[in-house]
Design an enzyme around this catalytic site. Structure first.
Site, PDB file in Angstrom:
ATOM      1  N   HIS A 131       0.849  -1.196   0.000  1.00 36.68           N
ATOM      2  CA  HIS A 131       0.000   0.000   0.000  1.00 36.68           C
ATOM      3  C   HIS A 131       0.877   1.235   0.000  1.00 36.68           C
ATOM      4  O   HIS A 131       1.054   1.896  -1.021  1.00 36.68           O
ATOM      5  CB  HIS A 131      -0.958  -0.057   1.204  1.00 36.68           C
ATOM      6  CG  HIS A 131      -1.857   1.137   1.295  1.00 36.68           C
ATOM      7  ND1 HIS A 131      -2.089   1.821   2.462  1.00 36.68           N
ATOM      8  CD2 HIS A 131      -2.585   1.767   0.343  1.00 36.68           C
ATOM      9  CE1 HIS A 131      -2.929   2.828   2.220  1.00 36.68           C
ATOM     10  NE2 HIS A 131      -3.242   2.811   0.953  1.00 36.68           N
ATOM     11  N   CYS A 150      -0.468   0.338   9.739  1.00 36.47           N
ATOM     12  CA  CYS A 150      -0.690   1.695   9.243  1.00 36.47           C
ATOM     13  C   CYS A 150      -2.123   1.901   8.772  1.00 36.47           C
ATOM     14  O   CYS A 150      -2.784   2.855   9.185  1.00 36.47           O
ATOM     15  CB  CYS A 150       0.292   2.004   8.119  1.00 36.47           C
ATOM     16  SG  CYS A 150       1.977   2.160   8.713  1.00 36.47           S
ATOM     17  N   HIS A 151      -2.598   1.024   7.870  1.00 35.11           N
ATOM     18  CA  HIS A 151      -3.945   1.216   7.349  1.00 35.11           C
ATOM     19  C   HIS A 151      -4.752  -0.073   7.374  1.00 35.11           C
ATOM     20  O   HIS A 151      -5.786  -0.161   6.723  1.00 35.11           O
ATOM     21  CB  HIS A 151      -3.900   1.792   5.935  1.00 35.11           C
ATOM     22  CG  HIS A 151      -3.042   3.018   5.843  1.00 35.11           C
ATOM     23  ND1 HIS A 151      -1.757   2.991   5.365  1.00 35.11           N
ATOM     24  CD2 HIS A 151      -3.295   4.299   6.240  1.00 35.11           C
ATOM     25  CE1 HIS A 151      -1.249   4.219   5.443  1.00 35.11           C
ATOM     26  NE2 HIS A 151      -2.151   5.024   5.971  1.00 35.11           N
ATOM     27  N   GLY A 152      -4.255  -1.106   8.071  1.00 40.57           N
ATOM     28  CA  GLY A 152      -5.080  -2.300   8.308  1.00 40.57           C
ATOM     29  C   GLY A 152      -5.034  -3.360   7.232  1.00 40.57           C
ATOM     30  O   GLY A 152      -5.934  -4.182   7.136  1.00 40.57           O
TER      31      GLY A 152
END
Lengths: 186, 432, 284
Positions: A131, A150-152
């Site tokens: 990502h 960070c964003h799952g």
């Protein structure tokens, strides 16, 4: 004292009659072409010098002793400036990865294609979330693979993206087994 | 000669740009249609060659900075990293080091040309002075650049030259400490030299632009020293001067290539391949060859302060030249007496350069001992330097001022194109 | 015109000659005899067999005291180097290079405990120094510091000729020359012997004192290719090797130079022809 024009050295007042204009310009074309060629060959060293230098390239491959990695564990190395995961998978982890080969996922890939034949327990991945580049944590997430805080993003035990915003599976670098217990990466 | 512009924008885009920033017009007027005297010889190609040298040094220098580490601990090793590991690093480094020498070869020829043909005389005084400023900036840049590899010569050369400022009364030692940024040449000195070495070439480029601007206001000089009187005397810069400059640049590049590829260290000093050691002084500290004449002048004077003043005075003479020469005739082509003294001047400069590389007390003629005069045997390089330095100063301060008033020049031609009294090698056609 | 040209053209030549001529210090030394190296001249190349023999001399004799810390093991396998092999374009993979590297130990840190350890070198490493620092080097060599050899061939006037001369040129000190403890007389070494000379001061012997004892002798290093291992041969081979170590890009440089100058000559010809063409109808 004045000179008479037509006896002066090297001077003519008119171009030769019937001279072919393209032959007249050939010298100029050849010169400009030679200049362009010189320019191009001069540019290459100036551009190439920014490419990685020999000492950087020398560290482009590393050799790693696999006996350091216990079954079920992972070792993180630094390779080409990035983290590298070397994971010794348990039979259960391999099995669950193979079971999901047909499941729907963003970047479908068979588990067998992500390991070397006969060495399915060894998973070598670049530890950079596809990502935005954070380092995923070992063993987190629903699939027991990796979890990126960070964003799952959630990766399975084959490093494939199963949940979350990452678009691609964790990258498998170029590597080869030198012996059963030693790999050369890069 | 600044006449009116003959540029005619052809396309819509050209007209649009010309109304907002007439840069194409400027380029056209300066380098395409610019009226150039038709009788310029090859000595006039060195201006273009110098621009080529400046561009080459800028580009290779910026690339080197991508790989160089300006710290006393790592500078030497980083230069070797460039030579061994960076792709084509050896080529870029040798181009930069030898390019500096080529820059000075070209600038000395360019300056001697100006001297011989009277290019410094009215109305070109500002042009000449701008040139002297460029020369000063070049010397500062080259000196600081040589320190950067942090070899033995880099370090001890910096020590010698920065110590010179200590000779100034009262403020000397404070200035030296200020230059060093410490109690000796060290990392602080290296870092500031690196910063200034990066800066100065861009200042040189700026002064070069002023130099070319000043040139275009008054127009080129030419071998006769006679101003162009009509269109018959000139030709458009492109293609006539462009192609001649191009040819001269190409030949110059051959000389450059011979040094870069076959004699890359001939103009340098082997001691600079030894990492700098403050505790060990090289047996023979020598600056780079282009500084040798001034080094000889510096060492010719027994007193430290006077030596420094003499060295700077030698450069100051150049600045004052337009007002020292009293001759009404520009070009030494028509000044047979001045020509002879000019020849001696060139020889004196070469002798000074030669002496700068030698130990002052060494004999000029080996094994010959004569008598000691003041502080050294007469047969020594220091006395040879003194004689040559004396002639150097006499040329500017005595000979040129007096000659202009006393000599009988040859008849000067009426115009560049007029054939009657022109230089025998050129036999121009009379138009019409 | 021509006179001016010849005067100014002489500048560069004179300057170079003036600089090349030895500036006699108050002492003087013998000129090293010029050797016809294979890498001399515009088409010079390194002799790979000689480089290999030279490396062996370095490895078995010199490396005990002299570091070569700017050279990496992988350089041995680079093009033009002693162990270059066409099959291994990437010198890091060169098996001879890897074998040579493995025989050396380099300092490192254990990645798990953080302890200082020594590990076998890889091709990416540089040649380790025989001493950990300068004071240790001096202590082992009677106060003298054995110079690093990475650039020695460029850091001495005369280069490989000089190295060969020093190493083969040791002579017994002439009577009247006082040689200090730990010093050796060598006529090719820079120095001023006037203060140690009790003979006729018009004839001070050339050379100086060097702290290094004669390092080589006949048969000291056996050469695998069967070359007779005389003192002179060992000296030539190690000097050639050191020239390679100082200037590994020499062959590439000379090859490129040939192409560049040829191209520039042709380009100058074209430009001259264009120049004549442009100026054809104009008087100069």
């Amino acid at each position: 004292m004045t000179w008479v024009a037509d006896t002066a050295v090297g001077a003519t007042t008119e171009p030769e009659h019937g001279a072919d204009p393209s032959r007249r310009d050939f010298i100029y074309i050849a010169t400009i072409a030679a200049a362009a060629g010189a320019g191009a060959s001069l540019v290459w060293p100036f551009v190439d010098q920014m490419n990685p230098s020999a000492d950087t390239l020398a560290l482009a491959s590393i050799e790693f002793d696999l006996t350091k990695v216990v079954e079920g564990q992972q070792v993180t190395l630094k390779w080409r400036g990035k983290p590298l995961f070397v994971r010794n998978r348990t039979k259960a982890e391999i099995a669950s990865a193979v079971k999901d080969d047909g499941a729907s996922m963003k970047d479908p890939q068979k588990d067998a294609d992500r390991v070397k034949p006969g060495k399915a327990n060894w998973l070598v991945l670049i530890g950079s979330c596809t990502h935005l580049g954070c380092v995923p944590t070992f063993g987190g997430g629903d699939y027991g693979g990796w979890f990126c805080p960070c964003h799952g993003s959630v990766y399975d035990t084959s490093g494939r993206i199963r949940k979350g915003p990452a678009p691609l599976n964790l990258a498998v670098p170029e590597y080869a087994f030198l012996t059963d217990t030693k790999v050369k990466i890069g | 000669m600044s006449g009116h512009s003959t540029y005619e924008p052809k396309t819509g885009i050209e007209r649009w740009l010309d109304a907002r920033l007439p840069i194409v017009r400027l380029g056209y007027d300066s380098f395409v249609d610019y009226p150039t005297p038709r009788n310029l010889n090859y000595w006039w190609t060195f201006g273009g060659i110098l621009s080529l040298c400046l561009a080459s040094q800028l580009i290779t220098g910026i690339i080197l900075v991508m790989h160089y580490t300006p710290s006393a601990d790592h500078a030497f090793a980083s230069v070797e990293h460039i030579m061994r590991d960076v792709n084509y690093g050896w080529l870029i480094r040798y181009m930069h080091a030898n390019g500096a020498s080529m820059f000075f070869i070209a600038v000395y020829i360019h300056m001697f040309r100006g001297l011989y043909y009277g290019s410094y005389k009215a109305p070109r005084e500002v042009l000449w002075i701008l040139g002297c400023v460029i020369y000063l900036l070049m010397m500062a840049t080259a000196f600081m650049g040589y320190v950067l590899p942090w070899g033995q010569m880099s370090f001890h050369g910096a020590v010698v030259i920065t110590n010179l400022f200590g000779a100034l009364p009262l403020v000397g030692p404070a200035i030296t400490t200020w230059l060093w940024g410490g109690f000796a040449v060290d990392n602080a000195t290296l870092n500031r030299f690196f910063s200034l070495h990066y800066l100065l070439p861009f200042m040189i480029a700026g002064v070069v632009i002023l130099h070319i601007w000043a040139l275009h206001v008054v127009g080129q000089n030419n071998p006769t020293g006679v101003d162009p009187k009509s269109k018959a005397d000139t030709l458009p810069f492109t293609p006539y001067a462009t192609v001649k400059d191009g040819f001269a640049m190409s030949v110059f590049l051959i000389l450059f290539a011979i040094f870069v590829f076959y004699l890359p260290n001939a103009l340098g000093h082997s001691d600079n391949y030894i990492p700098a050691n403050p505790l060990v002084t090289p047996s023979h500290i020598v600056p780079e060859w282009y500084f040798l004449p001034f080094y000889a002048i510096l060492r010719a004077v027994p007193d430290k302060l006077m030596g420094v003043l003499a060295m700077f005075g030698a450069i100051a003479c150049l600045f004052a030249l337009p007002w020292l020469d009293t001759s009404k005739v520009r070009s030494m082509r028509y000044r047979p007496t001045a020509k002879v003294y000019f020849g001696f001047f060139v020889v004196a400069c070469i002798i000074l350069g030669f002496c700068g590389a030698k130990l002052p007390s060494d004999p000029v003629i080996p094994h010959l001992t004569t008598f000691t005069l003041i502080d050294s045997d007469l047969n020594s390089f220091v006395w040879l330097s003194r004689v040559a330095a004396l002639f150097y100063f006499a040329f500017f301060l005595v000979i040129l001022p007096i000659l202009g008033l006393k000599e009988t020049p040859l008849p000067v031609p009426d115009s560049i194109a007029s054939p009657a009294l022109a230089h025998p090698a050129a036999a121009p056609a009379e138009k019409g | 015109m021509l006179r001016k040209l010849s005067i100014i053209a002489a500048v560069v030549g004179l300057m170079t000659a003036g600089l090349a001529a030895p500036a006699f210090a108050s002492g003087h030394k013998e000129e090293p005899p010029k050797i016809n190296w294979s890498f001399n001249g515009p088409f010079g190349k390194f002799d790979q067999a000689q480089l290999q023999r030279g490396y062996k001399v370095y490895r078995e004799v010199c490396s005990a005291c002299h570091s070569m810390s700017l050279v990496s093991f992988r350089n041995l396998g680079d093009k033009g180097g002693p162990f270059y092999n066409e099959k291994y374009k990437n010198s890091n993979d060169n098996p001879w290079v890897k074998a040579i590297a493995k025989d050396y130990e380099v300092a490192d840190i254990d990645s798990e405990t953080g302890d200082a350890i020594k590990r076998p070198a890889t091709s990416a490493d540089r040649f380790p120094s025989p001493f950990p620092n300068e004071p240790a080097a001096r202590a082992s060599n009677g106060g003298a510091l054995p110079p690093d050899m990475s650039l020695l061939a460029k850091a001495r006037e005369g280069g490989p000729d000089y190295i060969h001369a020093i190493v083969t040129g040791y002579k017994d000190a002439p009577k009247g020359l006082k040689v200090g403890a730990g010093q050796h007389y060598n006529p090719y070494m820079a120095g001023d012997l006037a203060s140690a000379w009790s003979g006729n001061h018009e004839h001070v012997p050339p050379g100086g004192f060097i702290a290094m004892a004669p390092p080589l002798k006949d048969g000291l290093v056996s050469f695998d290719d069967g070359t007779k291992s005389t003192l002179d041969q060992q000296a030539r081979d190690v000097s050639a090797f050191l020239m390679w170590a100082a200037e590994p890009k020499l062959e590439e440089r000379k090859k490129m130079g040939f192409a560049v100058i040829l191209y520039l000559l042709m380009f100058s010809g074209l430009l001259y022809a264009s120049y004549r063409k442009v100026w054809k109808n104009e008087s100069h």
